[in-house]
Design an enzyme around this catalytic site. Structure first.
Site, PDB file in Angstrom:
ATOM      1  N   TYR A   1       0.948   3.175   6.038  1.00  9.50           N
ATOM      2  CA  TYR A   1       1.689   2.570   7.169  1.00  9.50           C
ATOM      3  C   TYR A   1       0.811   2.700   8.404  1.00  9.50           C
ATOM      4  O   TYR A   1       1.291   3.027   9.471  1.00  9.50           O
ATOM      5  CB  TYR A   1       2.992   3.373   7.322  1.00  9.50           C
TER       6      TYR A   1
ATOM      7  N   LYS B   1      11.164  -3.206  -2.371  1.00  7.41           N
ATOM      8  CA  LYS B   1       9.723  -3.438  -2.474  1.00  7.41           C
ATOM      9  C   LYS B   1       9.249  -3.540  -3.931  1.00  7.41           C
ATOM     10  O   LYS B   1       8.165  -4.066  -4.182  1.00  7.41           O
ATOM     11  CB  LYS B   1       8.964  -2.254  -1.850  1.00  7.41           C
TER      12      LYS B   1
ATOM     13  N   THR C   1       4.518  -6.719  -6.159  1.00  8.74           N
ATOM     14  CA  THR C   1       3.456  -6.544  -5.165  1.00  8.74           C
ATOM     15  C   THR C   1       2.294  -7.381  -5.666  1.00  8.74           C
ATOM     16  O   THR C   1       1.882  -7.223  -6.827  1.00  8.74           O
ATOM     17  CB  THR C   1       3.043  -5.064  -5.044  1.00  8.74           C
TER      18      THR C   1
ATOM     19  N   GLN D   1      16.342  -3.393   2.023  1.00  7.07           N
ATOM     20  CA  GLN D   1      15.656  -2.244   2.622  1.00  7.07           C
ATOM     21  C   GLN D   1      16.525  -1.558   3.675  1.00  7.07           C
ATOM     22  O   GLN D   1      16.634  -0.329   3.702  1.00  7.07           O
ATOM     23  CB  GLN D   1      14.341  -2.733   3.237  1.00  7.07           C
TER      24      GLN D   1
ATOM     25  N   ARG E   1      14.288   1.252  17.821  1.00  3.71           N
ATOM     26  CA  ARG E   1      14.200   2.210  18.933  1.00  3.71           C
ATOM     27  C   ARG E   1      13.372   1.584  20.045  1.00  3.71           C
ATOM     28  O   ARG E   1      12.182   1.906  20.215  1.00  3.71           O
ATOM     29  CB  ARG E   1      13.529   3.508  18.468  1.00  3.71           C
TER      30      ARG E   1
ATOM     31  N   GLU F   1      -1.430  -6.855   3.857  1.00  3.78           N
ATOM     32  CA  GLU F   1      -2.053  -5.532   3.782  1.00  3.78           C
ATOM     33  C   GLU F   1      -3.444  -5.623   3.146  1.00  3.78           C
ATOM     34  O   GLU F   1      -3.757  -6.558   2.421  1.00  3.78           O
ATOM     35  CB  GLU F   1      -1.195  -4.570   2.935  1.00  3.78           C
TER      36      GLU F   1
ATOM     37  N   GLU G   1       8.380  -9.351  12.007  1.00  2.05           N
ATOM     38  CA  GLU G   1       7.828  -9.224  13.351  1.00  2.05           C
ATOM     39  C   GLU G   1       7.756 -10.580  14.059  1.00  2.05           C
ATOM     40  O   GLU G   1       8.114 -10.691  15.230  1.00  2.05           O
ATOM     41  CB  GLU G   1       6.434  -8.613  13.272  1.00  2.05           C
TER      42      GLU G   1
ATOM     43  N   ARG H   1      14.218  -7.482   3.220  1.00  2.00           N
ATOM     44  CA  ARG H   1      14.586  -6.697   4.411  1.00  2.00           C
ATOM     45  C   ARG H   1      16.049  -6.257   4.398  1.00  2.00           C
ATOM     46  O   ARG H   1      16.382  -5.205   4.936  1.00  2.00           O
ATOM     47  CB  ARG H   1      14.329  -7.518   5.677  1.00  2.00           C
TER      48      ARG H   1
ATOM     49  N   ASP I   1       2.808  -7.004   0.140  1.00  2.00           N
ATOM     50  CA  ASP I   1       3.915  -6.092  -0.153  1.00  2.00           C
ATOM     51  C   ASP I   1       5.232  -6.841   0.111  1.00  2.00           C
ATOM     52  O   ASP I   1       5.911  -6.617   1.103  1.00  2.00           O
ATOM     53  CB  ASP I   1       3.778  -4.867   0.760  1.00  2.00           C
TER      54      ASP I   1
ATOM     55  N   GLU J   1       4.294  -9.020   3.479  1.00  2.00           N
ATOM     56  CA  GLU J   1       3.555  -8.117   4.366  1.00  2.00           C
ATOM     57  C   GLU J   1       2.074  -8.238   4.045  1.00  2.00           C
ATOM     58  O   GLU J   1       1.664  -8.091   2.888  1.00  2.00           O
ATOM     59  CB  GLU J   1       4.019  -6.658   4.198  1.00  2.00           C
TER      60      GLU J   1
ATOM     61  N   ASP K   1       1.534   3.280  -0.832  1.00  2.00           N
ATOM     62  CA  ASP K   1       1.483   2.365   0.302  1.00  2.00           C
ATOM     63  C   ASP K   1       1.509   3.172   1.600  1.00  2.00           C
ATOM     64  O   ASP K   1       2.408   3.985   1.807  1.00  2.00           O
ATOM     65  CB  ASP K   1       2.664   1.397   0.247  1.00  2.00           C
TER      66      ASP K   1
ATOM     67  N   TYR L   1      17.350   2.412   2.485  1.00  2.00           N
ATOM     68  CA  TYR L   1      16.159   3.239   2.719  1.00  2.00           C
ATOM     69  C   TYR L   1      16.429   4.628   3.284  1.00  2.00           C
ATOM     70  O   TYR L   1      15.531   5.479   3.286  1.00  2.00           O
ATOM     71  CB  TYR L   1      15.145   2.482   3.588  1.00  2.00           C
TER      72      TYR L   1
ATOM     73  N   HIS M   1       2.093  -2.972  13.697  1.00  2.00           N
ATOM     74  CA  HIS M   1       3.257  -3.199  12.832  1.00  2.00           C
ATOM     75  C   HIS M   1       4.267  -2.063  12.987  1.00  2.00           C
ATOM     76  O   HIS M   1       5.468  -2.310  13.160  1.00  2.00           O
ATOM     77  CB  HIS M   1       2.806  -3.295  11.361  1.00  2.00           C
TER      78      HIS M   1
ATOM     79  N   THR N   1       1.165  -2.843   6.629  1.00  2.00           N
ATOM     80  CA  THR N   1       1.015  -4.163   7.240  1.00  2.00           C
ATOM     81  C   THR N   1       0.051  -4.112   8.417  1.00  2.00           C
ATOM     82  O   THR N   1       0.176  -3.256   9.288  1.00  2.00           O
ATOM     83  CB  THR N   1       2.386  -4.667   7.718  1.00  2.00           C
TER      84      THR N   1
END
Lengths: 439, 439
Positions: free
Chosen positions: A141, A265, A269, A252, A155, A213, A386, A249, A245, A211, A139, A256, A146, A372
């Site tokens: 990114y 995940k 899928t 995760q 951040r 994708e 999101e 959350r 996907d 997600e 997978d 993670y 996203h 995503t």
């Protein structure tokens, strides 16, 4: 295995002719599967064994039987007699193109109807399987909006990490739990640590998400230790699908660090089961959007002018949600988002070349996810994470229900349509799954 | 598939009798493969097709032929006729135990020599293959000293992340590039960003490393959506191997945020090709070391008293390095480390149960890595990253050569020996690889 080195993505031929029509009436005007598409898949007629087929309107043509009847290139009869597309994917791209030309000719020539009609099945009576045995699933990114949206949650001032615009970021996914559209998603259990708790709890995820994708099916691939030059990458892409996907959350967030997503995940899928071939998408190629001023120039191994000219896809992607209450009330699914595949910061060729750049061997039937694909604007965000800003801004549905994350009974459907002036639009068919309660 | 629910790890029988000897002379006193081991693998006699065998001293018994000769349980003839162990792994643990009893009886009974001698091959004349088709490969991170050492390089005051003692941390690895011992490791190319550079470069890794790990072969496994209770986890472990998780530290440092290691690991993973069965290791079970005072109690889904009593392995692990200059000078390989498998903070059962706790389906022939098994003391560090403190303190070899990371021509060999009072020690056979220059 010899490979054609011609650039598959540039080849337009009679199979893309917008005037071409099929004697299978349901194909003409079909939003997903007109004769200009001819996606490949594996299906079972009611109660019968899996076999290879192509979707044509509301029907499926049995390609195993068509090949056995001597109507397709003899060199492909063995590949088409299998119950997966792996062997066909292993063949050079030129052979897949030849197959496409044969299918287009057979399905547009009314004289073939008496021979082929007995080999057609109503899609509604068939079961669709995974089109290939997936050796490895990776997978990526590369959906930059996203990555920016998710990064901003952690951040706010510096959402993208320093490597993002240099490296197509990706990670290994779980192949065993990839399933075709229609498979229910059982809410997973796992460890989560609420912000105010001293220790984690184990139980059903409370932040189940989807997600949106694009999936990429690998064709011939490379031997261990032999990278794929970017100019050859398109010949190693057999086709595309939609990929959901599913993501927990809360699991995760807790698990993670430092090695990436794992059980958040790997519980399921989902993919759309028809492989929309690279050949079918030839008319829908676009120039890769120019990188914003100030972005770094990709390193030479990832740079190919021809790929930049034609490496993006004119695909519109949508997500719909239908809750149990909406279905009970007879309401139509609600569109959660609509966006474009041009949200990919890296092209498919760049992804493939990067993946093999260390010598990692890609095999026929390997599956790659794009990551995503969110649009820049909130109307095209590709996950609830999101859309709801991390669960802080619920979505209100037309019947007044609200959602932060998915609830039991919710059904998510991904869809995609390729459009280009002067060509007949083609679609991918749905990628659907309904949430079941935790065990 | 019915499973025995008895705890395989507790069963000692006549196959573990230290007085038992084989009529295959090379087995008696063999450091790895005495008759008390009987590991399973897939081998080719010179120029012949792959088949299933068991190692007995310096020889290999052809189990496909032994089964066809009617000397093994008829229910296993199909499984043993394959060219991989996947089908055998899918069978209940009790059937593997029955196979072991038959093999031990056949190879200890001199009356069988006339029948079986023609089915024995000198191991030196055979090629060893991967023992199973690996559906998915997952790498864990349960070596707590390794996690602490690596964490300290980045966070001296707080090396372990908050989740470490609650969650068996793991991530999906690349299955396609797992290869048997003896496969050369081509130095990978990739992106790396020197600390003083503004942008990354692409080229051969300058910080190529090994990682000493234990590999775990999955037996019957679970259906999607059905977790494995911890009391049943041992029945899903078919056996063990050594695993070298070759790592390009410079690629890893630049690529791994935020989704974990990817191309830094996927260029090759080496394993010892003999599957040392869970049954063979029954005498070498230990109590899991008590958690240090103050460590959290594992959540209930990961806790089983019987597993704590018998879930660790009495395995001594070693790493040896031989450089091209050492070999040219006739010098023996230099031991870089020696440690114990009790460095695992989580038991194998805890790893398996956690992996399936979200419903992720494990399949026969899936491979799990333990993560690097470093000892607490520097004499047992399981990677050069730790031994050289991130490349800052070179190792001096007996011939005066120095190493921070691996150089072309270096050969790394992992080995393991299981020891327990009153039992014949058994070993894993080597896991070896030599570094080739980048392409």
């Amino acid at each position: 295995m010899p490979l054609t080195t011609d650039r598959m993505i540039d080849i337009l031929d009679e199979t893309h002719d917008p005037a071409r029509r099929s004697w299978v009436d349901s194909a003409n005007g079909h939003p997903d599967f007109p004769i200009q598409n001819l996606p490949l898949g594996v299906f079972s007629p009611a109660g019968d064994a899996p076999r290879i087929g192509t979707a044509i309107g509301g029907h499926i043509l049995d390609l195993t039987a068509t090949a056995r009847a001597g109507l397709l290139p003899e060199t492909l009869t063995g590949c088409l007699g299998a119950d997966s597309l792996n062997a066909l994917f292993s063949r050079p791209a030129a052979e897949r193109r030849t197959l496409r030309r044969h299918l287009s000719a057979l399905l547009s020539d009314p004289a073939q109807k008496p021979v082929l009609a007995p080999l057609l099945f109503a899609a509604a009576d068939c079961r669709l399987h995974l089109p290939a045995r997936i050796g490895d699933y990776t997978d990526f990114y590369v959906g930059i909006h996203h990555a920016t949206n998710v990064g901003r949650l952690f951040r706010p001032d510096n959402p993208l990490l320093p490597n993002y615009k240099h490296v197509p970021i990706g990670y290994h996914g779980r192949a065993s739990s990839v399933r075709p559209s229609g498979t229910a998603v059982q809410r997973p259990c796992g460890q989560r640590k609420p912000p105010d708790a001293d220790a984690p709890l184990f139980g059903p995820s409370r932040r189940l998400d989807y997600e949106l994708e694009l999936g990429i099916w690998i064709g011939p691939g490379n031997a261990l230790g032999q990278p794929i030059p970017i100019a050859e990458a398109p010949a190693h892409v057999a086709g595309f699908c939609l990929l959901n996907d599913w993501s927990a959350r809360d699991l995760q967030a807790w698990e993670y660090q430092p090695l990436g997503p794992f059980l958040a995940k790997s519980f399921l899928t989902s993919i759309s089961p028809w492989v929309v071939t690279a050949e079918a998408l030839a008319p829908f190629r676009l120039a890769q959007p120019a990188r914003p001023a100030g972005d770094p120039q990709p390193l030479p191994y990832l740079w190919d002018e021809a790929d930049q000219d034609r490496g993006a896809l004119a695909l519109t992607l949508e997500v719909h949600l239908s809750t149990a209450a909406m279905r009970a009330g007879g309401l139509s699914p609600h569109r959660l988002s609509r966006g474009e595949a041009t949200a990919m910061y890296w092209t498919v060729a760049q992804i493939v070349t990067h993946h093999a750049s260390n010598g990692c061997n890609l095999n026929p039937g390997d599956l790659l996810g794009s990551g995503t694909l969110s649009a820049a604007d909130p109307g095209g965000y590709g996950s609830l994470l999101e859309i709801t800003a991390g669960g802080s801004r619920p979505v209100t549905l037309p019947n007044g229900e609200q959602r932060t994350f998915l609830e039991d009974g919710d059904e998510i459907t991904l869809s995609a349509s390729a459009q280009a002036d002067g060509y007949v639009p083609i679609g991918f068919g749905p990628c659907t799954g309904t949430v079941l309660p935790a065990l």
